[in-house]
Design a protein around this motif. Structure first.
Motif, mmCIF file in Angstrom:
data_model
loop_
_atom_site.group_PDB
_atom_site.id
_atom_site.type_symbol
_atom_site.label_atom_id
_atom_site.label_comp_id
_atom_site.label_asym_id
_atom_site.label_seq_id
_atom_site.Cartn_x
_atom_site.Cartn_y
_atom_site.Cartn_z
ATOM 1 N N TRP A 54 0.827 -1.228 -0.021
ATOM 2 C CA TRP A 54 -0.009 -0.051 -0.152
ATOM 3 C C TRP A 54 0.917 1.036 0.006
ATOM 4 N N GLU A 55 1.878 1.284 0.919
ATOM 5 C CA GLU A 55 2.946 2.412 0.681
ATOM 6 C C GLU A 55 3.379 2.560 -0.294
ATOM 7 N N ALA A 56 3.983 1.416 -1.031
ATOM 8 C CA ALA A 56 4.646 1.561 -2.483
ATOM 9 C C ALA A 56 3.765 1.905 -3.702
ATOM 10 N N LEU A 57 2.689 1.336 -3.737
ATOM 11 C CA LEU A 57 1.849 1.840 -4.972
ATOM 12 C C LEU A 57 0.766 2.555 -4.673
ATOM 13 N N ARG A 276 -2.943 8.719 16.865
ATOM 14 C CA ARG A 276 -1.954 7.746 17.694
ATOM 15 C C ARG A 276 -0.801 7.654 16.677
ATOM 16 N N ILE A 277 0.207 7.462 17.536
ATOM 17 C CA ILE A 277 1.504 6.840 16.955
ATOM 18 C C ILE A 277 1.745 5.518 17.487
ATOM 19 N N VAL A 278 1.856 4.721 16.261
ATOM 20 C CA VAL A 278 2.133 3.262 16.723
ATOM 21 C C VAL A 278 3.544 2.869 15.858
ATOM 22 N N ILE A 279 4.339 1.995 16.748
ATOM 23 C CA ILE A 279 5.342 1.643 16.405
ATOM 24 C C ILE A 279 5.168 0.141 15.993
ATOM 25 N N THR A 280 5.590 -0.172 14.926
ATOM 26 C CA THR A 280 5.282 -1.379 14.021
ATOM 27 C C THR A 280 6.369 -2.204 13.910
ATOM 28 N N ASP A 281 7.637 -1.881 14.509
ATOM 29 C CA ASP A 281 9.019 -2.717 14.441
ATOM 30 C C ASP A 281 9.268 -3.046 15.919
ATOM 31 N N ARG A 282 9.322 -4.225 16.305
ATOM 32 C CA ARG A 282 9.537 -4.715 17.696
ATOM 33 C C ARG A 282 10.908 -4.004 18.036
ATOM 34 N N LEU A 316 -1.404 8.337 8.328
ATOM 35 C CA LEU A 316 -2.905 8.139 8.028
ATOM 36 C C LEU A 316 -3.878 9.076 8.640
ATOM 37 N N PRO A 317 -4.908 8.950 7.973
ATOM 38 C CA PRO A 317 -5.830 10.251 8.343
ATOM 39 C C PRO A 317 -6.092 10.204 9.847
ATOM 40 N N TRP A 320 -2.886 9.646 12.621
ATOM 41 C CA TRP A 320 -2.508 8.153 12.881
ATOM 42 C C TRP A 320 -1.059 8.328 12.235
ATOM 43 N N VAL A 321 -0.062 7.697 12.810
ATOM 44 C CA VAL A 321 1.261 7.690 12.097
ATOM 45 C C VAL A 321 1.866 6.384 12.579
ATOM 46 N N LEU A 322 2.066 5.475 11.605
ATOM 47 C CA LEU A 322 2.888 4.222 11.677
ATOM 48 C C LEU A 322 4.346 4.481 11.692
ATOM 49 N N LEU A 323 5.158 4.073 12.761
ATOM 50 C CA LEU A 323 6.624 4.043 12.569
ATOM 51 C C LEU A 323 7.144 2.703 12.681
ATOM 52 N N SER A 324 8.093 2.546 11.802
ATOM 53 C CA SER A 324 8.733 1.175 11.377
ATOM 54 C C SER A 324 10.217 1.543 11.219
#
Length: 324
Positions: A54-57, A276-282, A316-317, A320-324
């Protein structure tokens, strides 16, 4: 696993991503999605791959938009409900991040009236000072929910349902004022000041002045100035010394973190900003950090974390932010 199973899993992951970002998902959908991801590592991995695509395309090019809702609901039925810990939620469970997005839109975070009709609240990012009873004042931190206890029309105490507050008892107050936090009850003497916090099923009591006595399960523990006691469902800890300037820096609109996992830092920061900020990388979530932010920086804190630790951000709307 054969190719057909891999294809089905990827299709389900793509369908979930489309539906959860469509604006039509419900809280029940979020719970079903959480169960689907928690059912197996392969499901969670498939969703991570779908998000990367989704991020790439872009969602229009990468994902099929038709017939999503009915198929998503069907794939989620019958899966085992695996409970995620807070660390899993912030340290790499992409599933839980989107479930939390849906939960934030549900009634469990509404600002309706308390059952007893008497309550004090602050919004996300809001702080305020309140005189709750004669000789009792509160400094309420962000996203705090307090119910007021009364007897015969007289305020006798309070129950911290969520959030954080500093309670000050004037030296002139004669009547007791009981503070409930989680399943503990806090008793104090005139002139005492203490902070209470309740978040993520854990609670803390931090004494500023005087002395407070925490009663829990019939056991009393004294909390003296510059001491903090934490407790949760597993039990109560010992009183430990804390730096009040650091632990209660929020009173000066500053957040200070000293050698804490980034996942825990982000969990706390989320209380001060919309979305919300969400970390998706352990591995990223487990990094120990030293950081200082002002509350005026909350709008750009995700960018600051991204720059400081080389993280990749997906915006994201709704903040919301996903950090990896």
């Amino acid at each position: 696993m054969d190719a057909s199973h891999r294809y089905d899993r990827r299709t389900e992951a793509h369908d979930w991503l489309v539906h959860l970002t469509s604006g039509t998902a419900t809280y029940e959908d979020g719970e079903a999605f959480r169960r689907w991801c928690a059912a197996s590592d392969e499901n969670a991995l498939a969703f991570v791959e779908a998000r990367a695509l989704w991020e790439a395309l872009g969602p229009a090019a990468a994902l099929r938009q038709h017939g999503t809702r009915g198929r998503v609901r069907g794939t989620a039925r019958g899966l085992h409900n695996v409970r995620l810990t807070r660390r899993a939620f912030l340290g790499g469970a992409v599933a839980a991040s989107f479930a939390a997005l849906l939960m934030a839109r549900s009634d469990m975070f509404s600002q309706g009236s308390l059952p007893d009709g008497r309550g004090l609240r602050t919004r996300v990012g809001e702080q305020k000072n309140v005189v709750v009873a004669p000789g009792v004042s509160l400094e309420m931190n962000t996203d705090t929910d307090i119910s007021v206890r009364e007897h015969g029309g007289i305020v006798t105490g309070m129950h911290l349902r969520r959030g954080e507050a500093v309670v000050r008892i004037d030296t002139t107050r004669k009547d007791p004022f009981v503070v409930e936090v989680a399943d503990g009850r806090l008793f104090s003497t005139p002139g005492a000041a203490f902070a209470v916090r309740c978040a993520d099923d854990a609670a803390t009591v931090t004494c500023l002045d005087g002395q407070a006595v925490l009663n829990r399960d019939g056991t009393n523990m004294a909390v003296k100035p510059s001491q903090q006691v934490a407790f949760d469902a597993s039990g109560i800890g010992t009183a430990v010394a804390v730096n009040l300037d650091t632990a209660l820096a929020w009173r000066n609109r500053v957040l200070i973190y000293d050698n804490q996992p980034l996942a825990d830092v982000v969990a706390d920061i989320n209380r001060y900003r919309p979305g919300r900020i969400v970390i998706t990388d352990r591995a990223l979530g487990e990094r120990r950090v030293h950081a200082r932010f002002t509350l005026d920086q909350m709008g750009e804190v995700a960018t600051l974390i991204q720059d400081a630790y080389g993280a990749h951000a997906t915006n994201l709307p709704g903040g919301w932010v996903l950090l990896s």
